[in-house]
Design an enzyme around this catalytic site. Structure first.
Site, PDB file in Angstrom:
ATOM      1  N   ASP A 141      21.974 -93.689 102.393  1.00  0.00           N
ATOM      2  CA  ASP A 141      22.163 -93.752 101.119  1.00  0.00           C
ATOM      3  C   ASP A 141      22.664 -94.913 100.527  1.00  0.00           C
ATOM      4  O   ASP A 141      23.106 -95.175  99.359  1.00  0.00           O
ATOM      5  CB  ASP A 141      22.985 -92.602 100.473  1.00  0.00           C
ATOM      6  N   HIS A 143      24.932 -96.802 101.717  1.00  0.00           N
ATOM      7  CA  HIS A 143      26.620 -97.350 101.840  1.00  0.00           C
ATOM      8  C   HIS A 143      26.745 -98.405 102.735  1.00  0.00           C
ATOM      9  O   HIS A 143      26.164 -98.572 103.660  1.00  0.00           O
ATOM     10  CB  HIS A 143      27.408 -96.117 102.233  1.00  0.00           C
ATOM     11  N   GLU A 148      30.529 -95.005  99.923  1.00  0.00           N
ATOM     12  CA  GLU A 148      29.323 -93.960  99.463  1.00  0.00           C
ATOM     13  C   GLU A 148      29.005 -94.661  98.025  1.00  0.00           C
ATOM     14  O   GLU A 148      29.668 -95.138  97.259  1.00  0.00           O
ATOM     15  CB  GLU A 148      29.894 -92.723  99.353  1.00  0.00           C
TER      16      GLU A 148
HETATM   17  C1  GLP Z   1      28.233 -94.695 109.000  1.00  0.00           C
HETATM   18  C2  GLP Z   1      29.185 -95.950 109.168  1.00  0.00           C
HETATM   19  C3  GLP Z   1      28.213 -96.982 108.643  1.00  0.00           C
HETATM   20  C4  GLP Z   1      27.075 -97.317 109.354  1.00  0.00           C
HETATM   21  C5  GLP Z   1      26.295 -96.330 108.989  1.00  0.00           C
HETATM   22  C6  GLP Z   1      25.007 -96.171 109.387  1.00  0.00           C
HETATM   23  O1  GLP Z   1      28.365 -93.842 108.370  1.00  0.00           O
HETATM   24  N1  GLP Z   1      30.382 -95.572 108.372  1.00  0.00           N
HETATM   25  O2  GLP Z   1      29.132 -98.142 108.874  1.00  0.00           O
HETATM   26  O3  GLP Z   1      26.627 -98.612 108.698  1.00  0.00           O
HETATM   27  O4  GLP Z   1      26.890 -94.838 109.543  1.00  0.00           O
HETATM   28  O5  GLP Z   1      24.836 -95.622 110.753  1.00  0.00           O
HETATM   29  P1  GLP Z   1      23.622 -96.010 111.731  1.00  0.00           P
HETATM   30  O6  GLP Z   1      24.071 -97.415 112.415  1.00  0.00           O
HETATM   31  O7  GLP Z   1      24.146 -95.038 112.842  1.00  0.00           O
HETATM   32  O8  GLP Z   1      22.450 -95.712 111.047  1.00  0.00           O
END
Ligand code: GLP
Length: 260
Positions: A141, A143, A148
């Site tokens: 999304d 973030h 968020e």
């Molecule tokens: C979590 C973390 C973020 C990260 C995101 C994406 O929510 N707080 O810092 O960038 O997930 O995760 P992934 O790398 O597993 O797609």
């Protein structure tokens, strides 16, 4: 902003790791002048960490005089919980490099006063002299860290309620049981990240294509907090070709040409 497009996740991660190592080496860190590195968790940075571990073991980069600040931590998860970001970072990175324990900073999700913990974290970053390079990922999304949608682009470290979308996406690490995922997190703010001298964001796979589209081609907006990188003077997004699927051809051509 620079956009580095690589064929796949591995190539992109190797590029990112070498970029980070080069930055640390060019800084010539010493005890009195440490390099300050911001770090993320998630599946995205795993290969970058693996490559940095290789570079450290081969002597190509040292973390002896590197101070780290992690982006975020779940509220209510103890350090030894397998899904805590403390656990993740030690398992996947810190236990394998020559970093000093006292140089590692991660928000504590178990503090009685989480708000105070956030304020102290901002102070600690300031005391360290600010962050030289903040490495980050991006959520589906849009973030960054746990900022968020609709989080202020001026936000600093704070307690963040997680959206149902993020809880659903992250439940893959909690036996796909959304009820096991903490509903809040402690996270650096968007402004905390933007204050770094350099921001390096990794985005891999089709799932990140929409976030990348809004982050790069969309308007600066709190709806997609990743779009804040547009305001940074020294930001790089490193992605694989799949993550560029929702960018226009012109955008891809522009960045590909300029990086040749
Ligand atoms: C979590 C973390 C973020 C990260 C995101 C994406 O929510 N707080 O810092 O960038 O997930 O995760 P992934 O790398 O597993 O797609």
């Amino acid at each position: 902003m620079r956009l580095i497009i690589k064929q796949n996740k591995l190539e992109a991660s190797v590029w990112a790791a070498h970029h980070i190592a080069d930055k640390i080496n060019a800084f010539h860190p010493c005890e009195k002048k440490p390099f300050v590195l911001g770090l993320p968790t998630g599946s995205t940075p795993l290969e970058t960490y693996a490559e940095l571990i290789k570079l450290n073991k081969s002597g190509a980069v040292s973390f002896e005089n590197v101070i780290t600040f992690n982006m975020d931590e779940y509220l209510g998860l103890p350090e030894n919980h397998e899904q805590s970001y403390h656990y993740f970072m030690h398992q996947n990175f810190f236990n394998h490099i020559n970093i000093k324990k006292e140089n590692i900073h991660i928000l504590d999700g178990m503090k009685k006063d989480p708000q105070k913990e956030c304020e102290n974290y901002e102070k600690a970053i300031l005391e360290a002299g600010g962050i030289h390079l903040f490495l980050g990922g991006v959520g589906e999304d849009g973030h960054i860290a746990f900022n968020e949608p609709f989080t202020s682009l001026c936000s600093r470290t704070h307690v963040q309620p997680l959206t149902q979308d993020t809880i659903r996406v992250n439940s893959r690490f909690f036996d796909f049981d959304t009820s096991k995922v903490p509903t809040k997190a402690l996270t650096v703010g968007v402004q905390t990240i933007m204050d770094a001298d350099e921001v390096l964001i990794l985005a891999f796979g089709k799932n990140k294509a929409t976030a990348l589209h809004h982050g790069i081609e969309g308007a600066l907006s709190h709806v997609w907090t990743i779009s804040a990188v547009q305001t940074h003077n020294n930001a790089i997004i490193v992605c694989d070709t799949e993550a560029t699927e929702k960018l226009s051809k012109d955008t891809v051509n522009y960045f590909s040409d300029i990086e040749k």
